[in-house]
Structure formats: structure tokens, C-alpha cells
Design a protein around this motif. Structure first.
Motif, PDB file in Angstrom:
ATOM      1  N   ASP A   1       0.979  -1.313   0.555  1.00 39.57           N
ATOM      2  CA  ASP A   1      -0.194   0.038  -0.355  1.00 39.57           C
ATOM      3  C   ASP A   1       0.738   1.336  -0.056  1.00 39.57           C
ATOM      4  OD1 ASP A   1       0.766   0.671   2.547  1.00 39.57           O
ATOM      5  OD2 ASP A   1      -0.654  -0.577   3.870  1.00 39.57           O
ATOM      6  N   ASP A   2      -0.073   2.688   0.225  1.00 40.49           N
ATOM      7  CA  ASP A   2       1.139   3.649  -0.092  1.00 40.49           C
ATOM      8  C   ASP A   2       2.068   3.763   0.997  1.00 40.49           C
ATOM      9  OD1 ASP A   2      -0.281   4.283  -2.086  1.00 40.49           O
ATOM     10  OD2 ASP A   2      -1.954   5.756  -1.477  1.00 40.49           O
ATOM     11  N   GLN A   3       1.447   3.732   2.489  1.00 39.65           N
ATOM     12  CA  GLN A   3       2.260   3.204   3.288  1.00 39.65           C
ATOM     13  C   GLN A   3       3.650   2.592   3.443  1.00 39.65           C
ATOM     14  OE1 GLN A   3       0.440   2.399   6.872  1.00 39.65           O
ATOM     15  NE2 GLN A   3       2.406   3.185   8.108  1.00 39.65           N
ATOM     16  N   ARG A   4       3.482   1.883   3.169  1.00 41.32           N
ATOM     17  CA  ARG A   4       4.882   0.316   2.444  1.00 41.32           C
ATOM     18  C   ARG A   4       5.361   0.901   1.874  1.00 41.32           C
ATOM     19  NH1 ARG A   4       5.752  -4.464   4.629  1.00 41.32           N
ATOM     20  NH2 ARG A   4       3.811  -4.700   5.754  1.00 41.32           N
ATOM     21  N   LEU A   5       5.109   1.468   0.312  1.00 44.64           N
ATOM     22  CA  LEU A   5       5.732   1.798  -0.628  1.00 44.64           C
ATOM     23  C   LEU A   5       6.717   2.949   0.017  1.00 44.64           C
ATOM     24  CD1 LEU A   5       5.798   1.200  -3.603  1.00 44.64           C
ATOM     25  CD2 LEU A   5       4.455   2.806  -4.382  1.00 44.64           C
ATOM     26  N   GLU A   6       6.013   3.793   0.621  1.00 45.02           N
ATOM     27  CA  GLU A   6       6.913   4.984   0.952  1.00 45.02           C
ATOM     28  C   GLU A   6       8.224   4.919   1.985  1.00 45.02           C
ATOM     29  OE1 GLU A   6       8.260   8.662   1.116  1.00 45.02           O
ATOM     30  OE2 GLU A   6       6.696   7.849  -0.559  1.00 45.02           O
ATOM     31  N   ALA A   7       7.735   3.279   2.843  1.00 43.39           N
ATOM     32  CA  ALA A   7       9.153   2.913   4.073  1.00 43.39           C
ATOM     33  C   ALA A   7      10.020   2.444   2.872  1.00 43.39           C
ATOM     34  CB  ALA A   7       8.022   2.274   4.766  1.00 43.39           C
ATOM     35  N   ALA A   8       9.460   1.648   1.935  1.00 41.82           N
ATOM     36  CA  ALA A   8      10.362   1.057   0.652  1.00 41.82           C
ATOM     37  C   ALA A   8      10.986   1.765   0.569  1.00 41.82           C
ATOM     38  CB  ALA A   8       9.296   0.707  -0.343  1.00 41.82           C
ATOM     39  N   ARG A   9      10.562   3.159  -0.473  1.00 42.94           N
ATOM     40  CA  ARG A   9      11.840   4.050  -1.107  1.00 42.94           C
ATOM     41  C   ARG A   9      12.376   5.040   0.074  1.00 42.94           C
ATOM     42  NH1 ARG A   9       6.383   6.432  -3.414  1.00 42.94           N
ATOM     43  NH2 ARG A   9       6.030   6.044  -4.915  1.00 42.94           N
ATOM     44  N   THR A  10      12.252   4.613   1.355  1.00 41.55           N
ATOM     45  CA  THR A  10      13.287   5.315   3.053  1.00 41.55           C
ATOM     46  C   THR A  10      13.877   3.786   2.686  1.00 41.55           C
ATOM     47  OG1 THR A  10      11.053   6.452   3.939  1.00 41.55           O
ATOM     48  CG2 THR A  10      13.021   6.125   5.174  1.00 41.55           C
ATOM     49  N   HIS A  11      14.099   3.003   3.152  1.00 45.91           N
ATOM     50  CA  HIS A  11      14.371   2.207   3.443  1.00 45.91           C
ATOM     51  C   HIS A  11      15.732   1.995   1.989  1.00 45.91           C
ATOM     52  CE1 HIS A  11      16.079  -2.435   4.563  1.00 45.91           C
ATOM     53  NE2 HIS A  11      16.719  -1.736   4.548  1.00 45.91           N
ATOM     54  N   LEU A  12      15.525   1.709   1.035  1.00 42.41           N
ATOM     55  CA  LEU A  12      16.028   1.551  -0.449  1.00 42.41           C
ATOM     56  C   LEU A  12      17.171   2.956  -0.597  1.00 42.41           C
ATOM     57  CD1 LEU A  12      14.433   0.403  -3.572  1.00 42.41           C
ATOM     58  CD2 LEU A  12      15.355  -0.782  -2.146  1.00 42.41           C
ATOM     59  N   ALA A  13      16.782   3.757  -0.084  1.00 46.25           N
ATOM     60  CA  ALA A  13      18.300   5.047   0.030  1.00 46.25           C
ATOM     61  C   ALA A  13      18.613   5.105   1.077  1.00 46.25           C
ATOM     62  CB  ALA A  13      17.320   6.749   0.562  1.00 46.25           C
ATOM     63  N   GLU A  14      18.810   4.269   2.135  1.00 47.59           N
ATOM     64  CA  GLU A  14      19.431   3.584   3.548  1.00 47.59           C
ATOM     65  C   GLU A  14      20.759   2.715   2.831  1.00 47.59           C
ATOM     66  OE1 GLU A  14      16.801   2.567   6.835  1.00 47.59           O
ATOM     67  OE2 GLU A  14      16.008   5.283   7.086  1.00 47.59           O
ATOM     68  N   LEU A  15      19.351   2.106   2.090  1.00 40.01           N
ATOM     69  CA  LEU A  15      20.765   1.244   1.804  1.00 40.01           C
ATOM     70  C   LEU A  15      21.907   1.353   0.733  1.00 40.01           C
ATOM     71  CD1 LEU A  15      18.364  -2.009   1.136  1.00 40.01           C
ATOM     72  CD2 LEU A  15      20.315  -1.886   3.239  1.00 40.01           C
ATOM     73  N   VAL A  16      20.950   2.338  -0.437  1.00 38.86           N
ATOM     74  CA  VAL A  16      22.439   2.929  -0.603  1.00 38.86           C
ATOM     75  C   VAL A  16      23.496   3.573  -0.423  1.00 38.86           C
ATOM     76  CG1 VAL A  16      21.866   4.809  -2.633  1.00 38.86           C
ATOM     77  CG2 VAL A  16      20.887   2.585  -2.765  1.00 38.86           C
ATOM     78  N   GLU A  17      23.092   4.498   1.151  1.00 39.96           N
ATOM     79  CA  GLU A  17      23.774   5.288   1.548  1.00 39.96           C
ATOM     80  C   GLU A  17      24.926   4.457   1.902  1.00 39.96           C
ATOM     81  OE1 GLU A  17      24.271   8.590   4.666  1.00 39.96           O
ATOM     82  OE2 GLU A  17      22.283   8.135   4.179  1.00 39.96           O
ATOM     83  N   ARG A  18      24.307   3.206   2.633  1.00 39.37           N
ATOM     84  CA  ARG A  18      25.637   2.314   3.637  1.00 39.37           C
ATOM     85  C   ARG A  18      26.692   2.067   1.897  1.00 39.37           C
ATOM     86  NH1 ARG A  18      22.450  -1.635   6.384  1.00 39.37           N
ATOM     87  NH2 ARG A  18      24.186  -2.524   6.859  1.00 39.37           N
ATOM     88  N   ALA A  19      26.030   1.253   0.930  1.00 41.56           N
ATOM     89  CA  ALA A  19      26.487   0.927  -0.660  1.00 41.56           C
ATOM     90  C   ALA A  19      27.731   2.126  -0.847  1.00 41.56           C
ATOM     91  CB  ALA A  19      25.354   0.440  -1.298  1.00 41.56           C
ATOM     92  N   ALA A  20      27.626   2.956  -0.951  1.00 41.61           N
ATOM     93  CA  ALA A  20      28.235   4.048  -1.232  1.00 41.61           C
ATOM     94  C   ALA A  20      29.397   4.455  -0.492  1.00 41.61           C
ATOM     95  CB  ALA A  20      27.255   5.737  -1.865  1.00 41.61           C
ATOM     96  N   GLY A  21      29.280   3.912   1.270  1.00 38.69           N
ATOM     97  CA  GLY A  21      30.106   4.657   2.346  1.00 38.69           C
ATOM     98  C   GLY A  21      31.188   3.637   2.170  1.00 38.69           C
ATOM     99  N   ASP A  22      32.093   3.702   3.067  1.00 38.07           N
ATOM    100  CA  ASP A  22      32.905   2.867   3.290  1.00 38.07           C
ATOM    101  C   ASP A  22      33.463   1.776   4.355  1.00 38.07           C
ATOM    102  OD1 ASP A  22      34.412   4.386   1.715  1.00 38.07           O
ATOM    103  OD2 ASP A  22      34.989   6.180   2.643  1.00 38.07           O
ATOM    104  N   ASP A  23      32.708   1.326   5.284  1.00 37.98           N
ATOM    105  CA  ASP A  23      32.155   0.999   6.399  1.00 37.98           C
ATOM    106  C   ASP A  23      31.389   0.277   6.590  1.00 37.98           C
ATOM    107  OD1 ASP A  23      32.189  -0.541   8.493  1.00 37.98           O
ATOM    108  OD2 ASP A  23      30.962   1.055   9.823  1.00 37.98           O
ATOM    109  N   HIS A  24      31.700  -1.564   6.002  1.00 41.33           N
ATOM    110  CA  HIS A  24      30.968  -2.772   5.327  1.00 41.33           C
ATOM    111  C   HIS A  24      31.452  -3.817   6.290  1.00 41.33           C
ATOM    112  CE1 HIS A  24      31.411   0.010   1.499  1.00 41.33           C
ATOM    113  NE2 HIS A  24      29.897  -0.884   1.609  1.00 41.33           N
ATOM    114  N   PRO A  25      30.836  -3.792   7.813  1.00 41.50           N
ATOM    115  CA  PRO A  25      31.222  -4.653   8.774  1.00 41.50           C
ATOM    116  C   PRO A  25      30.868  -5.768   8.219  1.00 41.50           C
ATOM    117  CG  PRO A  25      29.926  -3.317   9.549  1.00 41.50           C
ATOM    118  CD  PRO A  25      30.571  -2.545   7.936  1.00 41.50           C
ATOM    119  N   PRO A  26      31.219  -7.108   8.913  1.00 42.44           N
ATOM    120  CA  PRO A  26      31.129  -8.330   9.162  1.00 42.44           C
ATOM    121  C   PRO A  26      29.521  -8.519   9.575  1.00 42.44           C
ATOM    122  CG  PRO A  26      32.719  -8.622  10.922  1.00 42.44           C
ATOM    123  CD  PRO A  26      33.115  -7.174   9.957  1.00 42.44           C
ATOM    124  N   ALA A  27      28.126  -9.858   9.080  1.00 44.67           N
ATOM    125  CA  ALA A  27      27.260 -10.125   9.701  1.00 44.67           C
ATOM    126  C   ALA A  27      27.498 -11.443   9.854  1.00 44.67           C
ATOM    127  CB  ALA A  27      26.262  -8.838   9.089  1.00 44.67           C
TER     128      ALA A  27
END
Length: 1009
Positions: free
Chosen positions: A960-986
Motif C-alpha cells: 500500500d502507499d504506506q509500505r511503498l513510502e517505507a520501501a523508498r526510505t529503506h532503499l535510500a538508506e541501503l544505497v547510502e550504506r553501499a556508497a560508504g566505506d564501512d562494511h563490517p561483517p555480519a
């Protein structure tokens, strides 16, 4: 039997050996041709073998002709009766079988055999027809190179493109190899359509003939009582198997060769053939065939033999001979080695040495200049021509760079391609018309000027501008006369060219441009060189004909273009020497089998000769290389790069051995520090080796010094110039030191106004040039795949090693199974095959599918998705998330009555993988934001369909619209992490499936390792 000289003990042992299989190891210059002729003649003259029952097979028609001539001289009485030994080439022997029995395997007896160049026409046609998606078609010539190489290797090992479709292998290289095989299969169909064969077809078809029809092999075998295989080290496995099928099992076959001269491995020759001959062709009782040697060279003097043996010592696996031996009473010989500062110095000295030898009585034809590659030829050729030495360029690629041929080629281009501005400029500024650069610039300005005088007209051809010139234009009076003369010649040739063949057209151009009178006015040496070069080009023009379409001038020019592009292949053609008294210039490969009194080896710089590795024939990295499992030569296909580099080095030293042993008495080696590049070069190991034989040369240059300036060299022959009495080089040096000197010289000559006008025009031209790109262009936007974001959500360190600092990964069974399932589902959804007629082998480019993959596909066929055609199939998207691009591909999007459903099919079982949320989020945002549909859906759901558990399992989210907006926000966060230098093990339970577990201490600790 008429023997012209008493054979040596080694030779006599070979001549008298009984009629059983025999291998003869023949060192360079050991008289193998004469010895083999005497062996054949011995059995014919003694009545043990009838002349018609003796067979000699060698590699080239030249070698076959030489062997036949020797036999006629040894058997003059039989030759007078018209009874001769049959002598042919390896390909000629295969062709004779096709001509006689071809219909048994579906081949017309009159099928035409095409040359490599015409074969490439068919390959281009095949590529256009198929155009596989796994190939980079932005460089079609490179793709054709790959297909041509792969096709040749398939033929060398009696393989077909179909076998590559079925050959196991995964990853991009295997996929690209199968794509090349698709083009190769289309090429096979084209050859069948036009009724032609290439050289690989000859041997492969002949082998098929004798294997499928044993009575044919028996019939051919019964014709002969003795067979001689010359230059056997250069045969490929297919030729070996053809000969074994006919002459195996104890037949008296003699193979002659030299492992040390195996220099055509990259063209398919296999050293395994000669090395393995004793077991490939055993005696009738099954024991290996014996080996005899010819170790004495009757060609080379002692210094040359010393150099040759030192080269052999550099080989990792030299042939069976202990060493090459000089003949009794041989001369001392001479090896010279001198190093120069510049290539021009080297070329000038070489020309002086050639002149001196000729003055001492050595004919021009008894000297040769050999090159590792023909591109090193130009400066040496120019120096010899300038010194009035007659030269003969033997390679067609080199011939297209000879000035007189360049002019003729330009006229042909202009007649067929009127928009070829380079050809127009070449002709106008050439020796006949000599149009000045100022007048040519004026013509070029007219080319840019449209009819209304406003703006630019880049499409207006230079030839049109020349044709439109009238009196009163910017062209000088003398320039206008030259252009009028050109226009008259051009119009005359356009009329005369209609209906002429290529050879006649070339002669018409030479007549119209009055070349022959100019040639006759040259000095004796220059006249001979020019005539040889022109005649060789005329021979090509007269004999060429296409396999496709009419023999148009455009098609001929395309052929010449391919000759220039494929110059590396032309270097390997057997040299055709006219026999005129001229110095031949050729590559070492072309020189194999030839000899001269004096041989020059220039350009012996490091990485030039021996040549450096350009590309290793590694089947794991090069799709045009045949996998080891399909080879017939005992090569296991091991791709260890150190071993491949050793093989390359072995080839180079064998090539050096061939080069050194071409000389009878004098070998002159040379090289230079400065050859035109930004850095100076060093002597190659071959030069250092030959220098050790020659001893120190006090005249050798020992220091490179600073890089020579472009105009610092003294001219070879200062040319008088009315404007620059001290020569243009001195004038340029003066202007370089004082910029105002140029105008001062113009004023002194009374042309100051013209100088100012031309300077203004030049500055205007500079202003119109495109501005250079910024010195530091902005970096391209970051691009990350949905799979990468899923990996990032699961383990940032794994993301770094798989997407940023990429490390090798294993494409395992599960991944292959997933690919197979998705290919089947995609084909089903696209409707490219009947839904109820699925063949497990429907795609021949893939290996046999995993049973589990078929099971997962059967689950799909029972699911609710199988009976509905998706709105989108394998939908690719490129989604902007801030400044980053998120790319991916959605398996399917269905449109039901009440909803739009995104579906990703999984070949495995359902699990609790948190990263799956990222995939559904990315796909949901893409369907709404990436333009995949013109309108958003009223109701959107996203489903993961798991097919690997024996039944369908679905995980579905309502978007729904709420889940779609949350998905956009989460993708933006992941993309920012991808472009960063910190990639610790999990670390997690997923570590046991990680390709990088052996590099990750945290992951190993999690797994208890």
C-alpha cells in the motif's frame, strides 16, 4: 638412380631404412628434402615401389614443387616416360579425397575451397544473421576474430559447434563461447548454402569420409606402397587422425620434421604429433616406430651453427637432436650485433651494410631482412629505397603501405567511394598533382561552407568541393591548374571504369596517371622495387573474386580493408618471392623453409623479439580457445598461467631458431634505444645472445641519452627549398626558439600580408575546434544491483567483496539450477515453445539440466502462474535513488482482475531470509517509479514463489502507499550504506554458503572453524 652427391652416413641410414614406419628428426639445413627425395627414389629405382605408388605430402605448394623437381632429377628416365611420384600438400591430399569420394558424405565434388579472407565474409554474414546477445557487437571485427579462431580450432580437433553447445561449463566465458559457437554454426550453414569449404572442412570431411566408409580408406591405402610426410611438426591433430585412418597399422610411412621449428602452434600445429609419431604410427607388430636423425646442417657456417645451438639452449624442451652440427669443411661464418641510438640510425646502417655486401659481389636476392612483425618494416624499407637498394615486400599488409601502392589504392577508393576525403587529399597532394597545403585548406573551407554562406555543412564531400571550384576562388592560379588536371583524370576514369575488371581498372588508373613513364625514369633499383610492388598488387586484383555477390569494386576494397585489419594473419602466409634480383623484406614466419647468404634481423628490442605475451590461450579466460576436454593432442586444457607463459616463450625461441638458421654465412642483428615511443627500449634476450656470439662491437651505442627531439635528426639528404635555404628543420628550430622569427621570414620574402591572413585563418580554425573535456570529469553515478542490496542487508562485508572489491566466486550447483529454472520459466512465459511440449534439451547452448531444476520447473507448471501470460517478463529496470542507480530484473508481473502482482521465482525452498524484504521493496518501487507501466496499480502485491520444496510455497506482501513510502526510505538508506566505506561483517547461519568464508575470521568463528 642419379644421386648428385654422396649422402652422409646419417642420410644413408634414412635412405636405406626398410619399408616400415620411421620418424626422421631433421635439424635446420640438414638436407631433409634431398634426403627424402633420395629415399623415395631409392625404392622406386630398385623396383620395390612403383613410382605411381609412392606418395609425398608436404605443407606448401612451393615445398611440394621443390620435392617433385628433386625426384625428377633423381629419376630422369621415368620422368621422361611421364611416370612420376605423386607429390601434394596436406590440404591437397584431403581435397583429392573429397574430389573423388565427396558425395558419400554429402559434399559436391566441385565444391569450392575459399580463402581465409572470403571465409571472413561469410563469418560477417553469419554474425549479422545470428547476433547473439552474449556477444559485444560494438566491435564486430573482434567478434569475428574470435569466431574465426574458434572455428579453426574446432576443425583442427575434428569438432563441431554442436559439441560446444553441449560442453559443460558455466560463467560468462562459457556463455560467450557458446554464443561464438552459434555464429560458427551459422557460418557452417552459410558454407553449405553456397557450396563452399574452408581448409578446416577439407580435413574434417576427409576424415569423416574414411572413418564412416572404411572401404574408401582401404582403397586409398592399397594405392600406395610408401608415404612420406614432410614438415610433420606443423600438422594439426585432425590431419594426424586422417593420416592414421589411412596409413596406420604398420604401413611404411616416413614422417620428417623438427620439434625445434614448430612455430605454428597458435595456428593449430601440435608438437604432440611429431613427438608421438612412434606410437601413433607403430610397426605392424605394434612396437613403436624407430627414430633416425639428421643433425648435420649443410646450410649454415660455424658461427651460425653456434648461434643456433645457443638459441636451442634457451628452449625448455628442445627436440630429440643433441645439437646441430656443422658440416665438414664448413666456413667460419659471421655473426654481427650492433646496437644503435635511434631506429633511423639502425636503418641507415643496415642499408649501408647491404650496399657494401652488394659491392663485394653478393646479389641482392641473396640477402634478406626478416622481422618479427611487418609493422617494424617501414623505416628499414624507406632507408633501403633511399639508398637505391631494390626491395621486394612479400606481405600484402606491408604492401598496402608502399607509396606507389598507396596512390593506386587511393584512386580505387575514390572511384568507389566519392565521399572518401582522405583519398582525395592523398591524390591531390601526391607526386602527380602536388597541390599545396594552403590550396588544400582553401578547398576544405569550401567543403564546410553551405550554399548560402551561413553556418557549416560537414556532410558536403571534399570531392564535391573540388568539382565546384571556379576561377576567382581562394585557390592560387597554379593550384587551380592542378585541380583542373585532377578533375579531367577523375572524370575520364569514372567513365572508363564502367565494366572493367579489377586488374584492368588498376591498369587504367596507372595509365591515366602516367605512372609507368615515371617508373621507367627511376633508377634501376627503384624501378625494380616499384614494378615488383605494383605487379604483386595487380596479381591480387586480377585473381580476387568474392564468394558472395558480384565482384564489385566496393567488395574488392572491403577485401583490402580486411587485409589491413587482419595484418597479423597476413604475416603468416608463405612468402611468394618473384625471383628478381631484389632484397626481400618479410616476417620470420614467412621465411620458414627459405635461406639466404646474408640475413638481417633488425628491431631486436625487449618485448619485440622475443615478443611479449599479448594474450594467453587460456580457455578459462578466452572464449575463442577450445576447452581442453575437446582437444585431441593430449593437452589436458590446464590453464595455469605460468605454464601458458612458458609455452609462449618456447614458441618465441623456436621462432628465433628459425630466424637464425635462415642464414648461410652472415647474420646481422641490430636494435635501437629509441624507436618512436615515449620511453627508450633495451636489448632483447635474443640480441644479447647473438651479441655474445659476435663479441663486443666498439661502435655499438651504450647509452640512450635524452629522448631525441622530433626535428633534431640530420636529414638523410638535404632537399633544396626556395623558402628555406637551410632546410625546413632549421627553420622550425629557429621559430621554436623565437616565435617572431616566422613573420620576420615571411616579411623578408615579401609575403607578410599572406602570412598574417593565413595566421588569422588558422586561429579561427582553432576557435572552431571542439573544446576539450574537463580535466577531471565528474565520476559516473554509483550503480548497484538489487542482488547487491540484498547482500548488503545480509552482510556488508560480503557485499564489499562481491560488488566493490570483487573477489572470485564459485558458480555452484544451486546457482546453475536457478539459472536453468528461470530460463525454462521465461521461455514458457514468452510462449516461445508449446506449454505442453517442454523438451529437457530445448536450449542446446546449456548443459544437461539438473534433475532438481526439472522438478522445480514441474512445480511451476502445476502452479496458478503457469496458465496466465504475464504483463511483463524479465522486466529490466534502472531506478534512480538519489544520485545512485539501482538496477535489476523482475521475473514476471501479472495483472489479475483485482490486482497487479510482482512475482520472483525461487528454485529453492522457503526460508527466513531477512534480505528477501529488500528484493520485494526494490521491485515494488521499480514497478511504480521506473516507468514500467504508464499508470500505477490500484492494488499492488509482491510475491516470492518458492518451487524447490516439492510444492509451491508463496510469501506475499501487500504494497500500500504506506509500505511503498517505507520501501523508498529503506532503499535510500541501503544505497547510502553501499556508497560508504564501512562494511563490517555480519556473521549468521548463511556464512556456510558464503564464497568468502575462508577470508573472514568472524564467519569462520561463527561456523566453529
Amino acid at each position: 638412380m642419379n644421386l648428385h652427391y654422396e649422402p652422409s652416413p646419417e642420410q644413408k641410414a634414412v635412405i636405406d631404412h626398410p619399408l616400415t614406419p620411421l620418424r626422421v628428426v631433421a635439424g635446420a639445413g640438414s638436407g631433409k628434402t634431398g634426403t627424402m627425395a633420395m629415399r623415395l627414389a631409392h625404392f622406386v629405382a630398385s623396383g620395390q615401389v612403383e613410382p605411381e605408388a609412392a606418395l609425398g605430402i608436404t605443407f606448401t605448394r612451393k615445398a611440394a614443387g621443390e620435392l617433385a623437381d628433386r625426384l625428377r632429377s633423381h629419376l630422369p628416365d621415368l620422368a621422361a616416360e611421364g611416370r612420376e611420384v605423386e607429390v601434394t600438400t596436406y590440404h591437397g591430399f584431403a581435397l583429392s579425397l573429397i574430389r573423388e569420394f565427396g558425395p558419400l558424405v554429402g559434399i559436391d565434388r566441385e565444391a569450392r575451397v575459399v580463402t581465409a579472407s572470403i571465409a571472413r565474409q561469410l563469418l560477417r554474414r553469419a554474425l549479422t544473421e545470428v547476433a547473439p546477445l552474449d556477444l559485444d557487437l560494438r566491435r564486430p571485427s573482434a567478434v569475428i576474430d574470435g569466431v574465426a579462431s574458434l572455428t579453426a580450432r574446432l576443425g583442427d580437433h575434428l569438432r563441431t559447434p554442436d559439441e560446444l553447445f553441449e560442453y559443460p561449463g558455466e560463467g560468462p566465458v562459457a556463455a560467450e563461447r557458446r554464443a561464438l559457437a552459434q555464429v560458427a554454426a551459422a557460418y557452417q550453414r552459410s558454407k553449405a548454402e553456397f557450396g563452399v569449404l574452408d581448409f578446416a572442412d577439407l580435413v574434417r570431411s576427409a576424415h569423416r569420409l574414411v572413418v564412416e566408409h572404411p572401404l574408401v580408406a582401404e582403397r586409398v591405402r592399397d594405392r600406395y606402397g610408401l608415404a612420406l610426410l614432410d614438415e610433420y611438426q606443423d600438422t594439426n591433430p585432425a590431419q594426424r587422425e586422417l593420416l592414421r585412418a589411412i596409413f596406420g597399422g604398420g604401413f611404411p610411412v616416413t614422417a620428417v620434421g623438427d620439434t625445434d621449428q614448430t612455430i605454428f602452434e597458435f595456428q593449430g600445429a601440435s608438437a604432440d604429433n611429431f613427438d608421438g609419431f612412434p606410437t601413433h604410427f607403430p610397426r605392424a607388430d605394434g612396437t613403436p616406430a624407430p627414430t633416425l636423425g639428421l643433425s648435420v646442417t649443410w646450410r649454415n657456417d660455424r658461427a651460425i651453427v653456434d648461434a643456433a645451438n645457443r638459441v636451442r639452449e634457451r628452449m625448455q624442451s628442445p627436440g630429440p637432436l643433441d645439437r646441430l652440427m656443422d658440416r665438414p669443411g664448413s666456413g667460419p661464418g659471421s655473426v654481427d650485433a650492433r646496437w644503435f641510438r635511434t631506429r633511423e640510425d639502425e636503418a641507415r646502417h643496415l642499408a649501408e651494410k647491404v650496399l657494401a655486401l652488394h659491392d663485394e659481389g653478393l646479389p641482392w636476392r641473396q640477402m634478406a631482412v626478416l622481422f618479427r612483425k611487418h609493422r617494424q618494416m617501414a623505416s628499414i624499407r624507406d632507408a633501403l629505397v633511399a639508398a637505391e637498394v631494390p626491395v621486394e615486400v612479400t606481405s600484402m599488409g606491408g604492401l598496402l603501405e608502399v607509396p606507389e601502392v598507396v596512390d593506386l589504392h587511393a584512386w580505387l577508393r575514390l572511384l568507389a567511394r566519392p565521399d572518401d576525403a582522405v583519398a582525395v587529399a592523398r591524390i591531390l597532394t601526391g607526386a602527380r598533382h602536388r597541390l599545396g597545403l594552403a590550396d588544400l585548406a582553401a578547398v576544405a573551407r569550401m567543403r564546410r561552407r553551405p550554399a548560402d554562406g551561413v553556418g557549416d555543412a560537414p556532410g558536403w564531400a571534399l570531392l564535391e568541393a573540388v568539382d565546384d571550384l571556379t576561377e576567382g576562388s581562394e585557390i592560387s592560379t597554379s593550384g587551380m591548374k592542378k585541380i583542373d588536371r585532377f578533375r579531367q583524370t577523375y572524370r575520364s576514369l569514372v567513365t572508363e571504369a564502367q565494366g572493367l575488371g579489377h586488374g584492368d581498372l588498376c591498369r587504367a588508373v596507372l595509365d591515366a596517371t602516367e605512372v609507368w613513364p615515371e617508373v621507367e625514369a627511376l633508377s634501376d633499383a627503384a624501378r625494380l622495387s616499384t614494378r615488383l610492388n605494383l605487379f604483386r598488387f595487380l596479381d591480387l586484383a586480377e585473381t580476387w573474386s568474392p564468394v558472395l555477390g558480384p565482384p564489385t569494386l566496393t567488395a574488392f576494397l572491403d577485401h583490402l580493408d580486411r587485409l589491413a585489419e587482419d595484418d597479423a594473419r597476413q604475416d603468416l602466409d608463405t612468402a611468394r618471392i618473384s625471383g628478381e634480383d631484389a632484397v626481400p623484406l618479410m616476417t620470420v614466419h614467412q621465411a620458414k623453409g627459405l635461406e639466404w647468404d646474408a640475413v638481417f634481423l633488425p628491431a631486436l628490442e625487449k618485448d619485440v623479439f622475443p615478443a611479449k605475451v599479448v594474450s594467453l590461450e587460456n580457455p578459462e579466460k578466452d572464449p575463442s580457445v577450445l576447452p581442453g576436454g575437446l582437444r585431441l593432442d593430449g593437452d589436458d586444457g590446464e590453464s595455469d598461467e605460468d605454464r601458458l607463459k612458458m609455452r609462449h616463450a618456447e614458441q618465441e625461441w623456436r621462432t628465433a631458431y628459425v630466424a637464425v638458421t635462415r642464414s648461410r654465412s652472415l647474420l646481422a642483428a641490430s636494435g635501437a634505444f629509441w624507436t618512436g615511443g615515449a620511453q627508450h627500449r633495451l636489448p632483447s634476450p635474443l640480441f644479447e645472445l647473438l651479441s655474445g656470439v659476435a663479441g663486443p662491437d666498439p661502435l655499438s651505442c651504450t647509452e640512450p641519452g635524452g629522448r631525441p627531439e622530433g626535428f633534431s635528426q640530420e636529414p638523410v639528404a638535404p632537399t633544396p627549398d626556395p623558402l628555406f635555404p637551410n632546410g625546413p628543420a632549421m627553420a622550425l628550430a629557429t621559430v621554436a626558439a623565437d616565435a617572431s622569427a616566422a613573420r620576420a621570414m615571411a616579411v623578408e620574402k615579401g609575403v607578410g600580408d599572406a602570412y598574417d591572413r593565413r595566421l588569422t585563418e588558422l586561429l579561427d580554425a582553432f576557435d572552431r575546434l571542439p573544446r576539450p573535456a574537463p580535466a577531471e570529469p565528474p565520476p559516473p553515478p554509483l550503480s548497484v544491483s538489487v542482488t547487491g542490496l540484498m547482500t548488503l542487508a545480509s552482510c556488508p562485508r560480503r557485499f564489499r567483496w562481491s560488488d566493490i572489491e570483487r573477489l572470485p566466486r564459485h558458480f555452484g550447483i544451486a546457482a546453475r539450477r536457478g539459472v536453468e529454472v528461470h530460463r525454462r520459466i521465461e521461455a514458457h512465459n514468452r510462449g516461445t515453445i508449446a506449454f505442453d511440449e517442454i523438451d529437457p534439451r530445448f536450449d542446446e547452448s546449456s548443459p544437461e539440466p539438473e534433475p532438481a531444476a526439472i522438478s522445480a520447473y514441474e512445480v511451476f507448471l502445476e502452479s496458478r502462474f503457469a496458465t496466465r501470460r504475464p504483463a511483463l517478463v524479465e522486466a529490466a529496470f534502472d531506478l534512480a535513488v538519489g544520485t545512485t542507480r539501482v538496477v535489476g530484473r523482475i521475473d514476471a508481473v501479472y495483472e489479475w482482475d483485482d490486482r497487479r502482482e510482482i512475482v520472483d521465482f525461487k528454485s529453492g525452498r522457503a526460508g527466513d531470509d531477512p534480505a528477501r524484504v529488500v528484493q520485494l521493496e526494490a521491485y515494488s518501487v521499480a514497478v511504480n517509479d521506473a516507468g514500467l507501466f504508464p499508470e500505477p496499480a490500484d492494488r499492488l502485491v509482491a510475491t516470492l514463489a518458492y518451487l524447490g520444496g516439492g510444492g509451491l510455497e508463496e510469501y506475499t506482501e501487500v504494497v500500500d502507499d504506506q509500505r511503498l513510502e517505507a520501501a523508498r526510505t529503506h532503499l535510500a538508506e541501503l544505497v547510502e550504506r553501499a556508497a560508504g566505506d564501512d562494511h563490517p561483517p555480519a556473521p549468521s547461519d548463511a556464512c556456510h554458503r558464503c564464497d568468502f568464508l575462508h577470508l573472514c575470521p568472524e564467519g569462520r568463528a561463527r561456523m566453529g572453524r
